[in-house]
Design a protein around this motif. Sequence first.
Motif, PDB file in Angstrom:
ATOM      1  N   ARG A 170       0.831  -1.200   0.000  1.00 38.08           N
ATOM      2  CA  ARG A 170       0.000   0.000   0.000  1.00 38.08           C
ATOM      3  C   ARG A 170       0.872   1.260   0.000  1.00 38.08           C
ATOM      4  O   ARG A 170       0.546   2.250  -0.670  1.00 38.08           O
ATOM      5  N   GLU A 171       1.971   1.227   0.721  1.00 38.84           N
ATOM      6  CA  GLU A 171       2.894   2.365   0.718  1.00 38.84           C
ATOM      7  C   GLU A 171       3.482   2.586  -0.672  1.00 38.84           C
ATOM      8  O   GLU A 171       3.625   3.718  -1.128  1.00 38.84           O
ATOM      9  N   GLU A 172       3.810   1.483  -1.349  1.00 44.40           N
ATOM     10  CA  GLU A 172       4.316   1.583  -2.720  1.00 44.40           C
ATOM     11  C   GLU A 172       3.260   2.174  -3.646  1.00 44.40           C
ATOM     12  O   GLU A 172       3.579   2.954  -4.554  1.00 44.40           O
ATOM     13  N   LEU A 173       2.011   1.807  -3.414  1.00 40.90           N
ATOM     14  CA  LEU A 173       0.917   2.316  -4.235  1.00 40.90           C
ATOM     15  C   LEU A 173       0.764   3.824  -4.066  1.00 40.90           C
ATOM     16  O   LEU A 173       0.593   4.558  -5.048  1.00 40.90           O
ATOM     17  N   PHE A 174       0.849   4.309  -2.824  1.00 40.09           N
ATOM     18  CA  PHE A 174       0.774   5.754  -2.582  1.00 40.09           C
ATOM     19  C   PHE A 174       1.942   6.475  -3.267  1.00 40.09           C
ATOM     20  O   PHE A 174       1.769   7.564  -3.826  1.00 40.09           O
ATOM     21  N   ARG A 175       3.095   5.866  -3.249  1.00 43.69           N
ATOM     22  CA  ARG A 175       4.271   6.456  -3.903  1.00 43.69           C
ATOM     23  C   ARG A 175       4.051   6.553  -5.424  1.00 43.69           C
ATOM     24  O   ARG A 175       4.352   7.560  -6.055  1.00 43.69           O
ATOM     25  N   GLU A 176       3.502   5.474  -5.986  1.00 40.91           N
ATOM     26  CA  GLU A 176       3.221   5.458  -7.428  1.00 40.91           C
ATOM     27  C   GLU A 176       2.198   6.529  -7.801  1.00 40.91           C
ATOM     28  O   GLU A 176       2.336   7.197  -8.827  1.00 40.91           O
ATOM     29  N   ILE A 177       1.167   6.699  -6.962  1.00 42.42           N
ATOM     30  CA  ILE A 177       0.137   7.708  -7.221  1.00 42.42           C
ATOM     31  C   ILE A 177       0.753   9.098  -7.204  1.00 42.42           C
ATOM     32  O   ILE A 177       0.486   9.942  -8.066  1.00 42.42           O
ATOM     33  N   SER A 178       1.616   9.331  -6.217  1.00 45.13           N
ATOM     34  CA  SER A 178       2.237  10.643  -6.066  1.00 45.13           C
ATOM     35  C   SER A 178       3.157  10.976  -7.237  1.00 45.13           C
ATOM     36  O   SER A 178       3.149  12.094  -7.764  1.00 45.13           O
ATOM     37  N   GLU A 179       3.933  10.001  -7.676  1.00 44.47           N
ATOM     38  CA  GLU A 179       4.917  10.238  -8.731  1.00 44.47           C
ATOM     39  C   GLU A 179       4.301  10.273 -10.128  1.00 44.47           C
ATOM     40  O   GLU A 179       4.836  10.926 -11.025  1.00 44.47           O
ATOM     41  N   SER A 180       3.174   9.597 -10.316  1.00 46.70           N
ATOM     42  CA  SER A 180       2.569   9.524 -11.650  1.00 46.70           C
ATOM     43  C   SER A 180       1.716  10.742 -11.982  1.00 46.70           C
ATOM     44  O   SER A 180       1.353  10.953 -13.134  1.00 46.70           O
ATOM     45  N   ASN A 181       1.347  11.532 -10.958  1.00 46.33           N
ATOM     46  CA  ASN A 181       0.511  12.728 -11.143  1.00 46.33           C
ATOM     47  C   ASN A 181      -0.883  12.403 -11.700  1.00 46.33           C
ATOM     48  O   ASN A 181      -1.502  13.239 -12.365  1.00 46.33           O
ATOM     49  N   ILE A 182      -1.358  11.187 -11.458  1.00 51.32           N
ATOM     50  CA  ILE A 182      -2.706  10.853 -11.910  1.00 51.32           C
ATOM     51  C   ILE A 182      -3.736  11.518 -11.002  1.00 51.32           C
ATOM     52  O   ILE A 182      -3.448  11.874  -9.865  1.00 51.32           O
ATOM     53  N   SER A 183      -4.933  11.685 -11.520  1.00 45.95           N
ATOM     54  CA  SER A 183      -5.993  12.341 -10.754  1.00 45.95           C
ATOM     55  C   SER A 183      -6.536  11.406  -9.674  1.00 45.95           C
ATOM     56  O   SER A 183      -6.792  10.229  -9.935  1.00 45.95           O
ATOM     57  N   TYR A 184      -6.690  11.925  -8.466  1.00 50.07           N
ATOM     58  CA  TYR A 184      -7.288  11.141  -7.385  1.00 50.07           C
ATOM     59  C   TYR A 184      -8.083  12.071  -6.471  1.00 50.07           C
ATOM     60  O   TYR A 184      -7.706  13.206  -6.228  1.00 50.07           O
ATOM     61  N   SER A 185      -9.224  11.571  -6.005  1.00 46.96           N
ATOM     62  CA  SER A 185     -10.063  12.325  -5.077  1.00 46.96           C
ATOM     63  C   SER A 185      -9.808  11.835  -3.659  1.00 46.96           C
ATOM     64  O   SER A 185      -9.480  10.665  -3.448  1.00 46.96           O
ATOM     65  N   VAL A 186      -9.985  12.744  -2.700  1.00 44.15           N
ATOM     66  CA  VAL A 186      -9.739  12.406  -1.289  1.00 44.15           C
ATOM     67  C   VAL A 186     -10.954  12.808  -0.467  1.00 44.15           C
ATOM     68  O   VAL A 186     -11.468  13.929  -0.603  1.00 44.15           O
ATOM     69  N   GLU A 187     -11.399  11.900   0.377  1.00 44.96           N
ATOM     70  CA  GLU A 187     -12.508  12.194   1.287  1.00 44.96           C
ATOM     71  C   GLU A 187     -12.048  11.903   2.716  1.00 44.96           C
ATOM     72  O   GLU A 187     -11.548  10.810   3.000  1.00 44.96           O
ATOM     73  N   LEU A 188     -12.202  12.896   3.593  1.00 48.50           N
ATOM     74  CA  LEU A 188     -11.840  12.728   5.002  1.00 48.50           C
ATOM     75  C   LEU A 188     -13.106  12.512   5.824  1.00 48.50           C
ATOM     76  O   LEU A 188     -14.117  13.195   5.636  1.00 48.50           O
ATOM     77  N   LYS A 189     -13.015  11.571   6.777  1.00 47.96           N
ATOM     78  CA  LYS A 189     -14.140  11.287   7.666  1.00 47.96           C
ATOM     79  C   LYS A 189     -13.617  11.076   9.081  1.00 47.96           C
ATOM     80  O   LYS A 189     -12.550  10.492   9.274  1.00 47.96           O
ATOM     81  N   LEU A 190     -14.389  11.536  10.050  1.00 54.44           N
ATOM     82  CA  LEU A 190     -14.038  11.336  11.461  1.00 54.44           C
ATOM     83  C   LEU A 190     -14.787  10.128  11.995  1.00 54.44           C
ATOM     84  O   LEU A 190     -16.016  10.053  11.903  1.00 54.44           O
ATOM     85  N   LYS A 191     -14.044   9.175  12.565  1.00 53.33           N
ATOM     86  CA  LYS A 191     -14.646   7.971  13.133  1.00 53.33           C
ATOM     87  C   LYS A 191     -14.002   7.675  14.475  1.00 53.33           C
ATOM     88  O   LYS A 191     -12.784   7.486  14.548  1.00 53.33           O
ATOM     89  N   ASN A 192     -14.813   7.676  15.522  1.00 56.70           N
ATOM     90  CA  ASN A 192     -14.324   7.375  16.872  1.00 56.70           C
ATOM     91  C   ASN A 192     -13.129   8.241  17.261  1.00 56.70           C
ATOM     92  O   ASN A 192     -12.161   7.767  17.882  1.00 56.70           O
ATOM     93  N   GLY A 193     -13.177   9.501  16.867  1.00 54.01           N
ATOM     94  CA  GLY A 193     -12.138  10.448  17.242  1.00 54.01           C
ATOM     95  C   GLY A 193     -10.924  10.469  16.328  1.00 54.01           C
ATOM     96  O   GLY A 193     -10.055  11.333  16.468  1.00 54.01           O
ATOM     97  N   SER A 194     -10.823   9.535  15.381  1.00 55.06           N
ATOM     98  CA  SER A 194      -9.700   9.485  14.444  1.00 55.06           C
ATOM     99  C   SER A 194     -10.162   9.911  13.057  1.00 55.06           C
ATOM    100  O   SER A 194     -11.309   9.660  12.672  1.00 55.06           O
ATOM    101  N   ILE A 195      -9.249  10.527  12.316  1.00 55.61           N
ATOM    102  CA  ILE A 195      -9.567  10.983  10.961  1.00 55.61           C
ATOM    103  C   ILE A 195      -9.028   9.963   9.962  1.00 55.61           C
ATOM    104  O   ILE A 195      -7.853   9.590  10.009  1.00 55.61           O
ATOM    105  N   TYR A 196      -9.908   9.515   9.064  1.00 57.70           N
ATOM    106  CA  TYR A 196      -9.539   8.559   8.032  1.00 57.70           C
ATOM    107  C   TYR A 196      -9.654   9.220   6.669  1.00 57.70           C
ATOM    108  O   TYR A 196     -10.530  10.045   6.434  1.00 57.70           O
ATOM    109  N   ALA A 197      -8.752   8.828   5.775  1.00 57.29           N
ATOM    110  CA  ALA A 197      -8.763   9.354   4.410  1.00 57.29           C
ATOM    111  C   ALA A 197      -9.109   8.225   3.438  1.00 57.29           C
ATOM    112  O   ALA A 197      -8.626   7.096   3.584  1.00 57.29           O
ATOM    113  N   TYR A 198      -9.955   8.543   2.465  1.00 57.99           N
ATOM    114  CA  TYR A 198     -10.347   7.587   1.435  1.00 57.99           C
ATOM    115  C   TYR A 198      -9.905   8.147   0.084  1.00 57.99           C
ATOM    116  O   TYR A 198     -10.404   9.177  -0.366  1.00 57.99           O
TER     117      TYR A 198
END
Length: 478
Positions: A170-198
């Motif tokens: 998964r870390e490699e996948l995030f690296r590939e997304i960052s370096e490839s400059n492809i379009s990606y959407s991000v959604e933040l949600k609060l669950k049980n006091g922690s913030i999760y990103a989708y």
Amino acid sequence: MIVIQAKLIFLNKEDKQIVLDLMRRWSSCMRFAYKRLLEGYDRKTLKRDLQGMFDLNSRYVDDAIMKARSTLESARELGNNPKKVIFGGRDLFGKLKKRHINGKGYEKLKIRWQEKRKRNLYSRGDKSKKGNLNTRIEVRKNGTFLRINVGERKYVYAKIEAGYKKNKRREELFREISESNISYSVELKLKNGSIYAYFAIEEEYPEIKITKEKGAIGIDINAYPDNISWVEVDEKGNLISYGSIPMPELASGSSDKREYFRWQYAHEIVKLAKEKGKAIVIEDLEIKNKGKRGDFSGRKSRRIKHSFSYKSLLKKIKVLAKREGIEVIEINPAYTSIIGMLKYAPQYMITKDMGAAYVIARRGLGLQEKIPDNYIKFLNALTVDELEELKEYVKNTVKNKYLKKRHLKEINRAIKFLQSLESEPERVLRPLDGTSFSIYDFWRVLKVAVVTPLSPEKVKRDFSTLKELLIQGKWRDP
């Protein structure tokens, strides 16, 4: 669409509070935009006014308006009253109103509803801005971070935690997304006091190479027994081969286990279509039957939605087929089971489920099902008195109240259908213009007249009995 979930770890409490405040303002902006859209405001007016009102940049406001519009359109498509949409979840809100939980339990429920209602943030991707301008993935020596725009030239960085256990892929996948400059959407949600990103990445599919030109594979997924019935047809709709794939693993087990096997069965279907070189025909993904109260409380609806995960499996077949360049055709599933059961099950000596898959495949090719001449003769010979006798038989034989009620309803409709034909001098069945009946009523009446007397308590899967009755026309044989 590929979605990756990750937990965000903030360097300090102040940064987290800044992001939580941003999520609160964005959520308020989205709810406010929804109300204004109901009143008829246009996007340009809202975008101009909401930036100053909620202290958000134009991109955040535009995304809030888009989310509000999609919620509004979804409510209308589902036939719900858009004015009664509850942000945060109707079920949770209903529990809070009933006050059947007290003390700490009630407070936890209230916090959970407030998190879903007031702590959200959505940011669309943009290829021209190297992926995403407001929420961007950045790879550093000490890990992968999400850079969140919290104001004019102000940013907060949160470390992206790949999982509870370090997930290298998964870390490699995030690296590939960052370096490839492809379009990606991000959604933040609060669950049980922690913030999760989708993180949602639009998947690019290859060109469709396997089409319906050489025929198709029709798929009928059954809740009981748990199996997939498939039928292969040529380009003219002629039956070539058929089979079934049992799925006992979907009847029980954890949700993760069932999800794993759904993917496995989807792979089997796509592999079959690829080997045959045929397109895949499936039923429309929308589940229309929500039950009488519209809440999926009906017997059939519960079985489809909860026990079988019908929609989820079809979606997986659709995604995998697109990845292999296989055409997927979605058809209206109306009366496929009845037509398959009455027309093709006795003709080819196959189960009613395979008969339904055959109808699905033919419908995907654009072919229409005609009523055979013997069937029309049978229905023309059928009388109202015979159906009245059938009513009495059902009343005295069927013990299950639900089945009895359903059978009687179907018989009464069949009686009305036959009565509407009494004015016909030749009494030849045909679609009735100006009435509430359609071509499908012919198949409905046939089912009532043939299947109900044979097995009123349970629909059989072996219809060899009907071969002489319908196909050879021996319905008057004692």
